[in-house]
Write an enzyme that holds these catalytic residues in place. Sequence first.
Site, PDB file in Angstrom:
ATOM      1  N   ASP A 226       0.588  -1.407  -0.185  1.00  0.00           N
ATOM      2  CA  ASP A 226       0.413  -0.082  -0.055  1.00  0.00           C
ATOM      3  C   ASP A 226       1.310   1.341   0.230  1.00  0.00           C
ATOM      4  O   ASP A 226       1.391   1.763   1.396  1.00  0.00           O
ATOM      5  CB  ASP A 226      -1.297  -0.272   1.084  1.00  0.00           C
ATOM      6  CG  ASP A 226      -2.283   0.483   0.975  1.00  0.00           C
ATOM      7  OD1 ASP A 226      -2.138   1.146   0.098  1.00  0.00           O
ATOM      8  OD2 ASP A 226      -2.900   1.298   1.717  1.00  0.00           O
TER       9      ASP A 226
ATOM     10  N   ASN B 244      -7.851  -1.488   7.157  1.00  0.00           N
ATOM     11  CA  ASN B 244      -8.281  -0.536   8.419  1.00  0.00           C
ATOM     12  C   ASN B 244      -8.699   0.856   7.922  1.00  0.00           C
ATOM     13  O   ASN B 244      -8.017   1.778   8.246  1.00  0.00           O
ATOM     14  CB  ASN B 244      -7.154  -0.759   9.611  1.00  0.00           C
ATOM     15  CG  ASN B 244      -6.163  -0.763   9.311  1.00  0.00           C
ATOM     16  OD1 ASN B 244      -5.935  -1.310   7.997  1.00  0.00           O
ATOM     17  ND2 ASN B 244      -5.286  -0.904  10.400  1.00  0.00           N
ATOM     18  N   HIS B 245      -8.562   0.682   6.618  1.00  0.00           N
ATOM     19  CA  HIS B 245      -9.185   2.704   5.906  1.00  0.00           C
ATOM     20  C   HIS B 245     -10.358   2.029   6.229  1.00  0.00           C
ATOM     21  O   HIS B 245     -11.506   1.727   6.993  1.00  0.00           O
ATOM     22  CB  HIS B 245      -8.758   2.414   4.620  1.00  0.00           C
ATOM     23  CG  HIS B 245      -7.308   2.105   3.674  1.00  0.00           C
ATOM     24  ND1 HIS B 245      -7.291   0.988   2.728  1.00  0.00           N
ATOM     25  CD2 HIS B 245      -5.936   2.020   4.303  1.00  0.00           C
ATOM     26  CE1 HIS B 245      -5.806   0.495   2.583  1.00  0.00           C
ATOM     27  NE2 HIS B 245      -5.398   1.113   4.015  1.00  0.00           N
ATOM     28  N   PHE B 246     -10.517   4.092   6.641  1.00  0.00           N
ATOM     29  CA  PHE B 246     -11.535   4.356   7.071  1.00  0.00           C
ATOM     30  C   PHE B 246     -11.890   6.177   6.347  1.00  0.00           C
ATOM     31  O   PHE B 246     -10.857   6.482   6.163  1.00  0.00           O
ATOM     32  CB  PHE B 246     -11.561   3.970   7.788  1.00  0.00           C
ATOM     33  CG  PHE B 246     -10.745   5.240   8.914  1.00  0.00           C
ATOM     34  CD1 PHE B 246     -10.795   6.465   9.353  1.00  0.00           C
ATOM     35  CD2 PHE B 246      -9.118   4.128   9.124  1.00  0.00           C
ATOM     36  CE1 PHE B 246      -9.957   6.516  10.034  1.00  0.00           C
ATOM     37  CE2 PHE B 246      -9.029   5.127  10.248  1.00  0.00           C
ATOM     38  CZ  PHE B 246      -8.140   6.805  10.679  1.00  0.00           C
TER      39      PHE B 246
ATOM     40  N   HIS C 262       2.130   7.735   5.108  1.00  0.00           N
ATOM     41  CA  HIS C 262       3.245   6.689   5.696  1.00  0.00           C
ATOM     42  C   HIS C 262       3.831   5.450   6.186  1.00  0.00           C
ATOM     43  O   HIS C 262       4.539   4.542   6.277  1.00  0.00           O
ATOM     44  CB  HIS C 262       2.110   6.454   6.943  1.00  0.00           C
ATOM     45  CG  HIS C 262       1.392   6.067   7.113  1.00  0.00           C
ATOM     46  ND1 HIS C 262      -0.095   6.465   7.703  1.00  0.00           N
ATOM     47  CD2 HIS C 262       0.987   4.829   6.401  1.00  0.00           C
ATOM     48  CE1 HIS C 262      -1.117   5.548   7.286  1.00  0.00           C
ATOM     49  NE2 HIS C 262      -1.154   4.945   6.965  1.00  0.00           N
ATOM     50  N   ASN C 263       3.462   5.414   4.458  1.00  0.00           N
ATOM     51  CA  ASN C 263       4.346   3.909   3.667  1.00  0.00           C
ATOM     52  C   ASN C 263       4.893   4.539   2.561  1.00  0.00           C
ATOM     53  O   ASN C 263       4.637   4.654   1.716  1.00  0.00           O
ATOM     54  CB  ASN C 263       3.228   2.595   2.889  1.00  0.00           C
ATOM     55  CG  ASN C 263       2.244   2.263   4.163  1.00  0.00           C
ATOM     56  OD1 ASN C 263       2.657   2.405   5.029  1.00  0.00           O
ATOM     57  ND2 ASN C 263       1.375   1.701   3.532  1.00  0.00           N
TER      58      ASN C 263
ATOM     59  N   HIS D  76       2.598   6.318  13.589  1.00  0.00           N
ATOM     60  CA  HIS D  76       1.446   6.347  12.514  1.00  0.00           C
ATOM     61  C   HIS D  76      -0.107   6.105  12.986  1.00  0.00           C
ATOM     62  O   HIS D  76      -1.546   6.095  12.305  1.00  0.00           O
ATOM     63  CB  HIS D  76       1.077   6.226  10.788  1.00  0.00           C
ATOM     64  CG  HIS D  76       0.758   4.643  10.935  1.00  0.00           C
ATOM     65  ND1 HIS D  76       1.283   3.430  11.877  1.00  0.00           N
ATOM     66  CD2 HIS D  76       0.700   3.954   9.980  1.00  0.00           C
ATOM     67  CE1 HIS D  76       0.837   2.164  12.126  1.00  0.00           C
ATOM     68  NE2 HIS D  76      -0.055   2.653  10.844  1.00  0.00           N
ATOM     69  N   GLY D  77      -0.141   5.608  14.365  1.00  0.00           N
ATOM     70  CA  GLY D  77      -1.502   5.514  14.627  1.00  0.00           C
ATOM     71  C   GLY D  77      -1.204   4.351  15.857  1.00  0.00           C
ATOM     72  O   GLY D  77      -0.699   4.442  16.875  1.00  0.00           O
ATOM     73  N   ALA D  78      -2.298   3.489  16.697  1.00  0.00           N
ATOM     74  CA  ALA D  78      -2.242   3.402  17.903  1.00  0.00           C
ATOM     75  C   ALA D  78      -1.467   1.659  17.874  1.00  0.00           C
ATOM     76  O   ALA D  78      -0.775   1.613  18.589  1.00  0.00           O
ATOM     77  CB  ALA D  78      -3.773   3.456  18.401  1.00  0.00           C
TER      78      ALA D  78
HETATM   79  N1  LIG Z   1      -9.999   6.692  14.069  1.00  0.00           N
HETATM   80  C1  LIG Z   1     -10.130   5.454  13.907  1.00  0.00           C
HETATM   81  N2  LIG Z   1      -8.337   5.000  13.733  1.00  0.00           N
HETATM   82  C2  LIG Z   1      -8.720   3.798  13.322  1.00  0.00           C
HETATM   83  C3  LIG Z   1      -9.720   3.053  12.734  1.00  0.00           C
HETATM   84  N3  LIG Z   1      -9.096   1.853  11.399  1.00  0.00           N
HETATM   85  C4  LIG Z   1      -7.906   1.929  12.341  1.00  0.00           C
HETATM   86  N4  LIG Z   1      -7.435   3.166  13.007  1.00  0.00           N
HETATM   87  C5  LIG Z   1      -5.950   3.321  13.559  1.00  0.00           C
HETATM   88  O1  LIG Z   1      -5.457   3.842  12.266  1.00  0.00           O
HETATM   89  C6  LIG Z   1      -3.935   2.783  12.409  1.00  0.00           C
HETATM   90  C7  LIG Z   1      -4.262   2.989  10.273  1.00  0.00           C
HETATM   91  O2  LIG Z   1      -2.582   1.525  10.516  1.00  0.00           O
HETATM   92  P1  LIG Z   1      -2.166   0.902   9.460  1.00  0.00           P
HETATM   93  O3  LIG Z   1      -1.297   0.035   9.485  1.00  0.00           O
HETATM   94  O4  LIG Z   1      -3.130   0.311   8.137  1.00  0.00           O
HETATM   95  O5  LIG Z   1      -2.007   2.486   7.996  1.00  0.00           O
HETATM   96  C8  LIG Z   1      -4.363   2.170  13.114  1.00  0.00           C
HETATM   97  O6  LIG Z   1      -3.000   1.483  13.779  1.00  0.00           O
HETATM   98  C9  LIG Z   1      -5.123   2.559  14.027  1.00  0.00           C
HETATM   99  O7  LIG Z   1      -5.000   2.451  15.435  1.00  0.00           O
HETATM  100  C10 LIG Z   1     -10.442   3.576  12.402  1.00  0.00           C
HETATM  101  O8  LIG Z   1     -11.477   2.932  12.693  1.00  0.00           O
HETATM  102  N5  LIG Z   1     -10.782   4.894  13.273  1.00  0.00           N
HETATM  103 MN    MN Z   2      -2.230   2.859   6.526  1.00  0.00          MN
END
Ligand SMILES: Nc1nc2c(ncn2[C@@H]2O[C@H](COP(=O)(O)O)[C@@H](O)[C@H]2O)c(=O)[nH]1
Ligand code: MN
Length: 410
Positions: free
Chosen positions: A86, A151-153, A254-255, A328-330
């Site tokens: 991705d 996990n796209h949204f 982030h990739n 880049h996220g949790a």
């Molecule tokens: N606010 C939201 N954050 C979300 C959701 N689903 C995932 N996440 C966070 O995004 C990162 C994306 O990680 P990636 O590796 O796919 O780029 C993930 O770590 C979560 O912390 C959501 O629905 N809403």
């Molecule tokens: Mn991503």
Amino acid sequence: MGTVINEVPLHGECSDESGSVCKVRYISSSKNWMESEALQQLTKTSQLQGMRFAVGMPDLHPGRGNPIGAAFVTQGCIYPHLVGSDIGCGMGLWQLDVKPKQIKIDAWEKRLIGLDDPYQGEISDAIANINLNALSVDAGLHNLGTIGGGNHFAEFQKVERVFCQDSFNALALKSQSAFLLVHSGSRGVGQSILNKYVAESGVSKVDVGTQQFTSYLAAHNAALSWAEANRQLIAKRFMDCIKTTGKQVLDVNHNTVTPLTAPQALQLAQLLGNKACAAEYWIHRKGASPTHLGPVVIPGSRGSLSYLVQPLQQNSQHLVNAGFSLAHGAGRKWKRSDVRGRLENKYKVADLENTPLGSRIVCKQRDLLYEEAPQAYKNIHVVIDDLVQAGVVKIIATLKPLLTYKTRRK
Ligand SMILES: Nc1nc2c(ncn2[C@@H]2O[C@H](COP(=O)(O)O)[C@@H](O)[C@H]2O)c(=O)[nH]1
Ligand SMILES: [Mn+2]
């Protein structure tokens, strides 16, 4: 500060096949969830030839052989598989010309229709900045403007709290506005590029200066533009559905694999005691945001807050220590395949379509609804605190989810 930077292994130095040393670190406090499998993958990846510096972010978690939530600096070569399929996945934030008070969740949910289908409007403006020839694979334009799976949204949010009013004002943000956070990437295009350059050739290491290097990099850079255009079109479609307008606040990939900037390369050469040409450093970010492109949004999950943060430029030593990168996220805590088994007996579909924060989820795929449950992610507050403790960011504001759109497809 600095207590959250850990060296791996004991002295943080691994050597590759040529005997050159790679420093390996990860940013994590004792409060953070960190799996040993993720650290093993970090160490293993750091042993690839040409690897000089590897840093795991607090959201580090296991991937398919290589970890997600990490930055890898190489010299003289790059590894397309470390960017992954991705290419250009990222987070874009829009400030909307509508106030959270005006948002009627039930009505908005109903209006979000047709967003999984190909965009039927004119796309010539949207694709104007994409070097389509350089992609070297089918441009997949039927997917442009669609979120994709996993996990796209796209998530409507409101400001929960402003921590730094000056930085908030400097971005011309209004606490009374609603926001739209878009997380998507290059869809099938990035996958096709990876297949073409890695799976089909069977080669994982690409030496700088070779024809394959030039060609992959051109395709990669075009895929970054594709992903950015994709997020813009997704945002436009969502805004059109709810009959509003807005302006882009930020958009950060982030990739990626990119050269270190000249000052960064000099700093890293100093840290590594490397007298070789600093200009040859390439940084792979797999689930990691850069620190030199302005503010970024670091989301937690659909059931927790997202953080708008400002990378701190004042102490460049902290930035080099962190591999010029941020979480880049949790990051995932539970494997996708484990989540359903853990939650199915506790929560019904209807329970998961609403969150304790009062927000709503549109996700008609039952499996995905479970796999992406907030419980499957690490604690975002701890991840952010680790970055703050490492001296790399300050918090500008937190954003609270109102309505998260994943897919209407069953
Ligand atoms: N606010 C939201 N954050 C979300 C959701 N689903 C995932 N996440 C966070 O995004 C990162 C994306 O990680 P990636 O590796 O796919 O780029 C993930 O770590 C979560 O912390 C959501 O629905 N809403
Ligand atoms: Mn991503």
